[in-house]
Design a protein around this motif. Structure first.
Motif, PDB file in Angstrom:
ATOM      1  N   LEU A   1       0.818  -1.212   0.000  1.00 59.40           N
ATOM      2  CA  LEU A   1       0.000   0.000   0.000  1.00 59.40           C
ATOM      3  C   LEU A   1       0.852   1.264   0.000  1.00 59.40           C
ATOM      4  CD1 LEU A   1      -2.849   1.148   0.026  1.00 59.40           C
ATOM      5  CD2 LEU A   1      -2.822   1.003   2.540  1.00 59.40           C
ATOM      6  N   PRO A   2       1.859   1.391   0.884  1.00 55.78           N
ATOM      7  CA  PRO A   2       2.716   2.589   0.822  1.00 55.78           C
ATOM      8  C   PRO A   2       3.438   2.734  -0.511  1.00 55.78           C
ATOM      9  CG  PRO A   2       3.007   1.474   2.919  1.00 55.78           C
ATOM     10  CD  PRO A   2       2.184   0.563   2.066  1.00 55.78           C
ATOM     11  N   PHE A   3       3.941   1.629  -1.053  1.00 55.29           N
ATOM     12  CA  PHE A   3       4.657   1.688  -2.325  1.00 55.29           C
ATOM     13  C   PHE A   3       3.729   2.157  -3.447  1.00 55.29           C
ATOM     14  CE2 PHE A   3       6.510  -0.126  -6.193  1.00 55.29           C
ATOM     15  CZ  PHE A   3       7.837   0.284  -6.060  1.00 55.29           C
ATOM     16  N   THR A   4       2.478   1.685  -3.431  1.00 56.22           N
ATOM     17  CA  THR A   4       1.512   2.095  -4.443  1.00 56.22           C
ATOM     18  C   THR A   4       1.195   3.583  -4.327  1.00 56.22           C
ATOM     19  OG1 THR A   4       0.512  -0.115  -4.463  1.00 56.22           O
ATOM     20  CG2 THR A   4      -0.803   1.693  -5.337  1.00 56.22           C
ATOM     21  N   ILE A   5       0.986   4.062  -3.108  1.00 56.33           N
ATOM     22  CA  ILE A   5       0.674   5.480  -2.901  1.00 56.33           C
ATOM     23  C   ILE A   5       1.853   6.354  -3.308  1.00 56.33           C
ATOM     24  CG2 ILE A   5       0.159   7.242  -1.159  1.00 56.33           C
ATOM     25  CD1 ILE A   5      -1.402   5.117   0.374  1.00 56.33           C
ATOM     26  N   MET A   6       3.067   5.946  -2.919  1.00 53.95           N
ATOM     27  CA  MET A   6       4.250   6.728  -3.290  1.00 53.95           C
ATOM     28  C   MET A   6       4.416   6.784  -4.803  1.00 53.95           C
ATOM     29  SD  MET A   6       7.338   5.974  -0.598  1.00 53.95           S
ATOM     30  CE  MET A   6       7.036   4.245  -0.347  1.00 53.95           C
ATOM     31  N   THR A   7       4.269   5.641  -5.452  1.00 58.28           N
ATOM     32  CA  THR A   7       4.438   5.596  -6.903  1.00 58.28           C
ATOM     33  C   THR A   7       3.400   6.459  -7.596  1.00 58.28           C
ATOM     34  OG1 THR A   7       5.340   3.348  -6.741  1.00 58.28           O
ATOM     35  CG2 THR A   7       4.570   4.074  -8.897  1.00 58.28           C
ATOM     36  N   ALA A   8       2.140   6.375  -7.142  1.00 56.85           N
ATOM     37  CA  ALA A   8       1.078   7.180  -7.743  1.00 56.85           C
ATOM     38  C   ALA A   8       1.312   8.666  -7.517  1.00 56.85           C
ATOM     39  CB  ALA A   8      -0.279   6.761  -7.171  1.00 56.85           C
TER      40      ALA A   8
END
Length: 347
Positions: free
Chosen positions: A207-214
């Motif tokens: 979840l953090p990786f997805t939010i950061m990437t987005a």
């Protein structure tokens, strides 16, 4: 199936044993064969711990003494450095257990260390995630999001992140016990432990990786759009776009490299049946790699942020008269058209 190694709340693997005592006996069986490896790993743990404590302490001092948390950015950076620094405090306990194959600090200390370890680990990741959103708001529409980016609001969000980390980790951390000579989780069932691994993977990485990437992808698209709309400043905007692109790639890649192998080992340990010693050594290395993430953040500040380079230079070389005022008015910069420069603090 029982834990193979216990390092922190999200760092445990397991292999087929009949009970925890069998695991402990087999763990001691490896002792004579991995002494050289254990010494090398203990030295690396010590290096990471010292560098992590020193680097994050320098960031904390720089913010408190020179910046005084004048913007939302530095409030988040302060909490990130605090979590990373405290994360290093648990490292000597983990290194001691791995080196001696024995937990010598008692059951209460086991639970306390794992609780604090988990809180700091989750808070570090959550702070970095919130910072990516904060950087996007600063660039996309600074006037619209100004009320959400005050130091006071950032402090409230940071306090919530610490509390949320505690609530997230407490039920799992309390399952750790030193009753069998090692600080390891008492596994209720295979399904329960698989659920724990899946939960921590989603909350601590996916979840953090997805939010950061987005957030960073949206940030880069915004930069490109602004550059195309202002052809008179095309060269400067293009330079800033390249700078931010480099920063984004570094932050995302370093985060992935430090954490993804650890999660991959955790899940693969559910199905591995051979090469136990090789797997144990590999697992210990990826655990060290995950701790290195907290050690890497101050290095990223120094490499990617002009502001923190000036701060560090002022603290380490106080006689340098060429250093300008260290007060970093990042809120003013964020509200201006040239606020893109401040985005490099995000590391």
């Amino acid at each position: 199936q029982q834990p193979l190694v216990s390092t922190n709340i999200m760092e445990a693997s397991f292999l087929s044993d009949t009970d925890n005592q069998t695991f402990v006996d087999e763990h001691f069986y490896f002792d004579d064969t991995i002494n050289g490896f254990s010494v090398a790993m203990a030295a690396l743990y010590l290096v990471v711990c010292i560098l992590g404590l020193a680097g994050n302490s320098l960031v904390i001092v720089a913010i408190l003494k020179l910046d005084k948390m004048s913007s939302s950015t530095t409030v988040y950076v302060f909490n990130l450095a605090l979590a990373d620094g405290l994360f290093m405090v648990g490292l000597p306990f983990i290194a001691s257990q791995n080196f001696q194959n024995h937990w010598m600090f008692g059951d209460t200390a086991c639970k306390v260390v794992m609780v604090l370890d988990g809180i700091n680990q989750f808070t570090s990741v959550f702070c970095l995630t919130v910072m990516s959103v904060d950087r996007y708001m600063a660039l996309a529409d600074p006037l619209r999001f100004a009320r959400w980016r005050t130091p006071r609001c950032a402090k409230i969000v940071s306090a919530f992140l610490w509390l949320f980390s505690l609530l997230t980790i407490l039920p799992m951390a309390l399952h750790f016990s030193a009753d069998h000579g090692l600080c390891i989780p008492e596994v209720v069932s295979d399904a329960w432990w698989l659920g724990v691994l899946s939960y921590t993977f989603v909350m601590g990485f996916a979840l953090p990786f997805t939010i950061m990437t987005a957030s960073y992808a949206a940030l880069l698209l915004t930069l490109r759009s602004q550059r195309l709309r202002t052809p008179t400043q095309n060269q400067e905007s293009h330079r800033l776009e390249r700078q931010v692109t480099k920063m984004v790639v570094v932050v995302v890649v370093v985060f992935g490299v430090c954490w993804l192998p650890f999660y991959a080992f955790n899940f693969s340990s559910l199905y591995q049946n051979g090469l136990v010693l090789t797997f144990a050594r590999g697992f210990e290395f990826v655990v060290l790699l995950s701790y290195s993430w907290s050690c890497a953040n101050p290095i990223l500040y120094a490499c990617l942020s002009d502001t923190f380079r000036r701060h560090f230079r002022s603290l380490l070389c106080p006689a340098d008269k060429s250093t300008p005022s260290m007060q970093c008015n990042t809120e003013r910069c964020d509200s201006s058209d040239t606020g893109v420069r401040d985005v490099t603090i995000v590391a």
